[in-house]
Design a protein around this motif. Sequence first.
Motif, mmCIF file in Angstrom:
data_model
loop_
_atom_site.group_PDB
_atom_site.id
_atom_site.type_symbol
_atom_site.label_atom_id
_atom_site.label_comp_id
_atom_site.label_asym_id
_atom_site.label_seq_id
_atom_site.Cartn_x
_atom_site.Cartn_y
_atom_site.Cartn_z
ATOM 1 N N ALA A 68 0.828 -1.205 0.000
ATOM 2 C CA ALA A 68 0.000 0.000 0.000
ATOM 3 C C ALA A 68 0.863 1.255 0.000
ATOM 4 O O ALA A 68 0.565 2.238 -0.692
ATOM 5 N N LYS A 69 1.942 1.213 0.768
ATOM 6 C CA LYS A 69 2.855 2.364 0.812
ATOM 7 C C LYS A 69 3.527 2.574 -0.538
ATOM 8 O O LYS A 69 3.661 3.706 -1.032
ATOM 9 N N ASP A 70 3.957 1.486 -1.178
ATOM 10 C CA ASP A 70 4.593 1.595 -2.496
ATOM 11 C C ASP A 70 3.628 2.177 -3.529
ATOM 12 O O ASP A 70 4.006 3.036 -4.336
ATOM 13 N N ASP A 71 2.386 1.727 -3.502
ATOM 14 C CA ASP A 71 1.375 2.244 -4.431
ATOM 15 C C ASP A 71 1.096 3.722 -4.156
ATOM 16 O O ASP A 71 0.908 4.522 -5.079
ATOM 17 N N MET A 72 1.064 4.073 -2.876
ATOM 18 C CA MET A 72 0.823 5.465 -2.483
ATOM 19 C C MET A 72 1.936 6.372 -2.993
ATOM 20 O O MET A 72 1.683 7.450 -3.551
ATOM 21 N N PHE A 73 3.181 5.943 -2.828
ATOM 22 C CA PHE A 73 4.314 6.728 -3.312
ATOM 23 C C PHE A 73 4.267 6.868 -4.836
ATOM 24 O O PHE A 73 4.560 7.934 -5.384
ATOM 25 N N ALA A 74 3.912 5.793 -5.519
ATOM 26 C CA ALA A 74 3.868 5.821 -6.977
ATOM 27 C C ALA A 74 2.873 6.864 -7.484
ATOM 28 O O ALA A 74 3.098 7.513 -8.508
ATOM 29 N N THR A 82 1.535 9.539 -5.483
ATOM 30 C CA THR A 82 1.528 10.855 -4.818
ATOM 31 C C THR A 82 2.907 11.450 -4.554
ATOM 32 O O THR A 82 2.997 12.561 -4.016
ATOM 33 N N ASP A 83 3.964 10.741 -4.904
ATOM 34 C CA ASP A 83 5.320 11.300 -4.746
ATOM 35 C C ASP A 83 5.647 12.083 -6.016
ATOM 36 O O ASP A 83 6.335 11.599 -6.906
ATOM 37 N N VAL A 84 5.127 13.280 -6.092
ATOM 38 C CA VAL A 84 5.245 14.104 -7.296
ATOM 39 C C VAL A 84 6.152 15.292 -7.011
ATOM 40 O O VAL A 84 6.338 15.688 -5.852
ATOM 41 N N PRO A 85 6.754 15.887 -8.044
ATOM 42 C CA PRO A 85 7.681 17.006 -7.838
ATOM 43 C C PRO A 85 7.081 18.165 -7.047
ATOM 44 O O PRO A 85 7.776 18.814 -6.258
#
Length: 281
Positions: free
Chosen positions: A207-213, A215-218
């Motif tokens: 879930a954390k990996d999917d979340m980062f994919a 929402t981890d935006v510039p």
Amino acid sequence: MSNKQANGIAETEKNGKKSKDKSKKLSKKKYKKELKKLQLELVKLQRWVKEKGLKVVVLFEGRDAAGKGGTIKRITKRLNPRICRVVALGTPSDHEKNQWYFQRYVAHLPAAGEIVLFDRSWYNRAGVEKVMDFCTYDEYNEFMRSCPQFEMMIQRSGIILIKYWFSVSDHEQEKRFQARIEDPTKRWKISPMDLEAREKWIDYSRAKDDMFAATDVPESPWNVVEADVKKKARLNCISHLLKNVPYEDLPARKIELPDRQKAIDYERPPIDTQNFVPAKF
């Protein structure tokens, strides 16, 4: 031995040393010294935020027992709670469940001159709600799609947004859980949900990996804090926060203590008419 082999050995030794340094404890004396310096800078930041009417939001996410709460306590310890406040929302009410998902969080966003620290945030939907099936598949997908847009929207409104993910190893989390179980003053920190989450370690990792994919935006990146060593995690996080909110040291306002008002026809009531707390110490 070839140069290639020598370089390989050197690199292995270097990585091993680096890994060892990361897990090395920080002396209490050095920790207190560095923390005091950082807390003084936080006071300067607070004054700047108030003076310039800035709006700052800091999100703290991560595994249970990763050290989010301890870091938040060190940030707020020397600050004015009217300027820097902590938001830690509980389970949504039936009414809140029928609102736009972000609505109850929007109500806690800062006004000009305020700093808000979210001890867990709208990312509950990407973590616990997803893993524990507290939301539907469509609700989860809508969150992942709309979250970056929501964050860009609040940033366009003038809010400075900083996101932290506290990363703790399986071994260290178990160690902290055991310490909480054994200490009656800390046992309240372990909820039934924490125990269920422990059983679903891999599900939370996915879930954390999917979340980062998603929402981890510039525009609003995730900042990962290595949290196996609590003291280092606190110092590293606070130091990073100070570097990411530009501020200046404003001149201190001169304070002069006025003379106390002189008694004019005033007589204090008898002491025996008041209920005093028993002096046992």
